[in-house]
Write a protein that holds these residues in place. Structure first.
Motif, short mmCIF file in Angstrom:
data_model
loop_
_atom_site.label_atom_id
_atom_site.label_comp_id
_atom_site.label_asym_id
_atom_site.label_seq_id
_atom_site.Cartn_x
_atom_site.Cartn_y
_atom_site.Cartn_z
N SER A 139 0.81 -1.23 0.00
CA SER A 139 0.00 0.00 0.00
C SER A 139 0.83 1.26 0.00
O SER A 139 0.32 2.35 0.06
CB SER A 139 -0.95 0.01 1.18
OG SER A 139 -0.25 -0.08 2.40
N GLY A 140 2.11 1.14 -0.08
CA GLY A 140 2.94 2.33 -0.15
C GLY A 140 3.33 2.79 1.24
O GLY A 140 3.15 2.11 2.23
N LEU A 141 3.87 3.97 1.29
CA LEU A 141 4.34 4.53 2.54
C LEU A 141 3.66 5.86 2.80
O LEU A 141 3.08 6.46 1.90
CB LEU A 141 5.86 4.76 2.46
CG LEU A 141 6.72 3.54 2.18
CD1 LEU A 141 8.16 3.96 1.96
CD2 LEU A 141 6.64 2.57 3.34
N ASP A 142 3.75 6.29 4.04
CA ASP A 142 3.32 7.62 4.40
C ASP A 142 1.84 7.85 4.12
O ASP A 142 1.45 8.78 3.43
CB ASP A 142 4.18 8.65 3.65
CG ASP A 142 4.01 10.05 4.22
OD1 ASP A 142 3.60 10.17 5.38
OD2 ASP A 142 4.25 11.02 3.49
N LEU A 143 0.99 6.96 4.63
CA LEU A 143 -0.45 7.11 4.50
C LEU A 143 -1.01 7.70 5.79
O LEU A 143 -0.66 7.28 6.88
CB LEU A 143 -1.10 5.76 4.21
CG LEU A 143 -0.67 5.09 2.91
CD1 LEU A 143 -1.25 3.69 2.82
CD2 LEU A 143 -1.08 5.91 1.71
N VAL A 144 -1.90 8.66 5.64
CA VAL A 144 -2.57 9.26 6.79
C VAL A 144 -4.07 9.04 6.61
O VAL A 144 -4.65 9.44 5.60
CB VAL A 144 -2.25 10.76 6.91
CG1 VAL A 144 -3.02 11.37 8.07
CG2 VAL A 144 -0.75 10.97 7.07
N VAL A 145 -4.68 8.38 7.59
CA VAL A 145 -6.11 8.08 7.58
C VAL A 145 -6.70 8.76 8.81
O VAL A 145 -6.42 8.36 9.93
CB VAL A 145 -6.34 6.55 7.62
CG1 VAL A 145 -7.83 6.23 7.64
CG2 VAL A 145 -5.65 5.88 6.43
N HIS A 146 -7.50 9.81 8.61
CA HIS A 146 -8.01 10.55 9.76
C HIS A 146 -9.44 11.05 9.58
O HIS A 146 -9.90 11.28 8.47
CB HIS A 146 -7.07 11.72 10.12
CG HIS A 146 -7.07 12.85 9.13
ND1 HIS A 146 -7.92 13.92 9.22
CD2 HIS A 146 -6.28 13.09 8.05
CE1 HIS A 146 -7.68 14.77 8.25
NE2 HIS A 146 -6.68 14.28 7.51
N HIS A 147 -10.13 11.18 10.70
CA HIS A 147 -11.48 11.73 10.78
C HIS A 147 -12.47 11.01 9.87
O HIS A 147 -13.28 11.63 9.19
CB HIS A 147 -11.47 13.23 10.50
CG HIS A 147 -10.79 14.03 11.54
ND1 HIS A 147 -9.46 14.37 11.45
CD2 HIS A 147 -11.22 14.51 12.73
CE1 HIS A 147 -9.11 15.07 12.52
NE2 HIS A 147 -10.16 15.15 13.32
N ASN A 148 -12.41 9.68 9.85
CA ASN A 148 -13.37 8.88 9.10
C ASN A 148 -14.31 8.19 10.07
O ASN A 148 -13.96 7.95 11.23
CB ASN A 148 -12.64 7.81 8.28
CG ASN A 148 -11.74 8.42 7.23
OD1 ASN A 148 -12.20 8.92 6.22
ND2 ASN A 148 -10.43 8.40 7.49
N ILE A 149 -15.51 7.86 9.61
CA ILE A 149 -16.45 7.04 10.37
C ILE A 149 -16.57 5.72 9.62
O ILE A 149 -16.87 5.70 8.42
CB ILE A 149 -17.83 7.71 10.50
CG1 ILE A 149 -17.69 9.02 11.28
CG2 ILE A 149 -18.81 6.76 11.19
CD1 ILE A 149 -18.96 9.83 11.34
N ILE A 150 -16.33 4.64 10.33
CA ILE A 150 -16.35 3.30 9.73
C ILE A 150 -17.33 2.48 10.56
O ILE A 150 -17.08 2.23 11.73
CB ILE A 150 -14.94 2.69 9.76
CG1 ILE A 150 -13.95 3.62 9.05
CG2 ILE A 150 -14.94 1.30 9.13
CD1 ILE A 150 -12.53 3.42 9.46
N HIS A 151 -18.46 2.09 9.97
CA HIS A 151 -19.44 1.33 10.77
C HIS A 151 -20.18 0.29 9.94
O HIS A 151 -20.23 0.36 8.72
CB HIS A 151 -20.42 2.27 11.48
CG HIS A 151 -21.39 2.98 10.58
ND1 HIS A 151 -22.63 2.48 10.30
CD2 HIS A 151 -21.30 4.15 9.92
CE1 HIS A 151 -23.27 3.32 9.51
NE2 HIS A 151 -22.48 4.33 9.26
N ASP A 152 -20.74 -0.66 10.68
CA ASP A 152 -21.48 -1.79 10.09
C ASP A 152 -20.64 -2.54 9.07
O ASP A 152 -21.08 -2.88 7.98
CB ASP A 152 -22.80 -1.32 9.46
CG ASP A 152 -23.76 -0.79 10.50
OD1 ASP A 152 -23.63 -1.18 11.67
OD2 ASP A 152 -24.64 0.02 10.15
#
Length: 176
Positions: free
Chosen positions: A60-73
């Motif tokens: 998936s590569g480098l330097d990924l930022v995953v922020h302020h997401n809603i993950i449900h169900d």
């Protein structure tokens, strides 16, 4: 599968997807040659899939930022990562399957901070920076069964986070 280097994915609704294969995710970062790095995934909603929500797989590569997401169900896993190299998850609300992090290598400068999730069991064991997280209960939210995931006054998640310069500057309250 995969996405270009330095991509940004923001303000989307990902719903009812990833139904045709078991080895995928709603958002699948398996970019083959590692060319999906330096990407930001923020302010999205991922919901309703029998697969994985955010799947940062083998290359998936480098330097990924995953922020302020809603993950449900999303079952069985809300998020999954292969190698933890420069992966940073901040301020996500993860309702449903616990995040899973499998790694064939030692993590390199990765963080899982200030997230709400059902369990840290699969994250805390891999050695990433994992401060400021909160394992939620339905009473933490305004209307859990109605999928209103705003925090209820008095929730244990309020003021639980840590300061992350450049990520949560300007927060209100005693802590982010």
């Amino acid at each position: 599968d995969g996405f270009p280097y330095r991509s940004e994915f923001s303000y989307n609704l990902f719903e009812d997807g990833a139904n045709l294969s078991w080895d995928t995710g709603f958002f699948d970062g398996d970019s083959g040659g590692g060319n999906g790095g330096s990407c930001i995934v923020h302010h999205n909603v991922f919901r309703n899939t029998p697969s994985i929500g955010i799947f940062m797989a083998f290359y998936s590569g480098l330097d990924l930022v995953v922020h302020h997401n809603i993950i449900h169900d999303i079952q069985p896993m809300s998020m999954r990562s292969g190698a933890w190299n420069f992966l940073n998850y901040y301020h996500n609300t993860i309702i449903g399957g616990a995040p899973l992090a499998g790694s064939a290598n030692d993590p390199v400068e990765s963080a899982f901070n200030n997230n709400l999730q059902v369990s840290m069991d699969n994250i805390a064991t891999i050695g990433v920076d994992n401060r400021g997280n909160h394992n939620y209960s339905p009473s933490d939210f305004v209307n859990f069964s109605g999928k209103d995931f705003r925090l209820e006054a008095g929730s244990g998640a309020i003021d639980k986070g840590i300061v992350l310069p450049g990520i949560n500057d300007g927060y209100s309250g005693a802590a982010p």
